[in-house]
Scaffold this motif. Sequence first.
Motif, PDB file in Angstrom:
ATOM      1  N   SER A 185       0.842  -1.203   0.000  1.00 47.65           N
ATOM      2  CA  SER A 185       0.000   0.000   0.000  1.00 47.65           C
ATOM      3  C   SER A 185       0.873   1.247   0.000  1.00 47.65           C
ATOM      4  O   SER A 185       2.072   1.203   0.335  1.00 47.65           O
ATOM      5  CB  SER A 185      -0.904   0.004   1.232  1.00 47.65           C
ATOM      6  OG  SER A 185      -0.122   0.128   2.416  1.00 47.65           O
ATOM      7  N   LEU A 186       0.283   2.375  -0.341  1.00 43.40           N
ATOM      8  CA  LEU A 186       1.023   3.635  -0.349  1.00 43.40           C
ATOM      9  C   LEU A 186       1.467   4.012   1.055  1.00 43.40           C
ATOM     10  O   LEU A 186       2.586   4.501   1.254  1.00 43.40           O
ATOM     11  CB  LEU A 186       0.159   4.743  -0.950  1.00 43.40           C
ATOM     12  CG  LEU A 186       0.811   6.122  -1.029  1.00 43.40           C
ATOM     13  CD1 LEU A 186       2.095   6.088  -1.843  1.00 43.40           C
ATOM     14  CD2 LEU A 186      -0.174   7.140  -1.605  1.00 43.40           C
ATOM     15  N   PRO A 212      -0.802   2.129  -5.836  1.00 44.29           N
ATOM     16  CA  PRO A 212      -1.832   1.512  -4.990  1.00 44.29           C
ATOM     17  C   PRO A 212      -2.881   0.799  -5.833  1.00 44.29           C
ATOM     18  O   PRO A 212      -3.285   1.309  -6.893  1.00 44.29           O
ATOM     19  CB  PRO A 212      -2.424   2.694  -4.218  1.00 44.29           C
ATOM     20  CG  PRO A 212      -1.378   3.758  -4.281  1.00 44.29           C
ATOM     21  CD  PRO A 212      -0.664   3.570  -5.578  1.00 44.29           C
TER      22      PRO A 212
END
Length: 266
Positions: free
Chosen positions: A83-84, A265
């Motif tokens: 994830s970011l 993402p």
Amino acid sequence: MKSDVEELMPRLLPVDCGESTEEVDLSGPPRNPQEYLRQVQLEASLCPDVVVAQIDPKKLKKKQTVNASVAGCLAAPEGFSPSLSWQQRQVSRFSDVRQSITKNRTHWSNHTLDDNVQLPKLTDEEGWKRFCLGEKTYPGPSACGLTDADQEPALDYSKVGFPPLLSIVSRFNQSTVLMLLDTLIGWFEEREFFPQLGRWLYALLACLEKPLLPEAHSSIRQLARRCAQVRSTMNSQWDDNLPALNLLICLVARYFEQVDLADQPE
């Protein structure tokens, strides 16, 4: 008539040529400014118009030409990319690690290394591979003929590779960091990833100074693409090496600003 050299390089200072240049003695020091200038004139006239350098190709370093590829990374299989927020946390932690190394470099570089830690010479690529990865992973002449009976019960770093301790990496200048990065990334191009390699790649990236040199740009981009390639062949999201591969891609893309290589993402 003026010579071609004089046409291209006009005189900036007047020189009294009271004596013929043939009478100037080049073996001794000049006795006055005029004699010094006449010596310079004579030495220049004795130089050939064209000089060809005698270069020994064997002494040239490998891979002098830098080919910075703009190719991106292979996209991660679904569910394999981080994830970011995870990427941002890793960049923040990595930045803290770099600051700590910079702050304590002098302290750690002054530590005396153990007797069994023998750093290879800068030009000894094979020696560095054995030092970092161990003889079990990168066998050398000294490892030939070893049997299970020869393996010692105690941990032998010459077999499994020395860890990238601060007392070791703090001694590296940028030439050593770049050489070792290039060497290990080249080794990784043809082989699989494993934790000891990851530890060294992370440590070397932490020691890599910004702004990056062109050859450093090329090397770290090559590293990110190779990590993405290995990741694309994985069959499970629970593979032990997946977090390390994601981390290296993240650092190259997010910290060293190679944003075209970043995981997006999902």
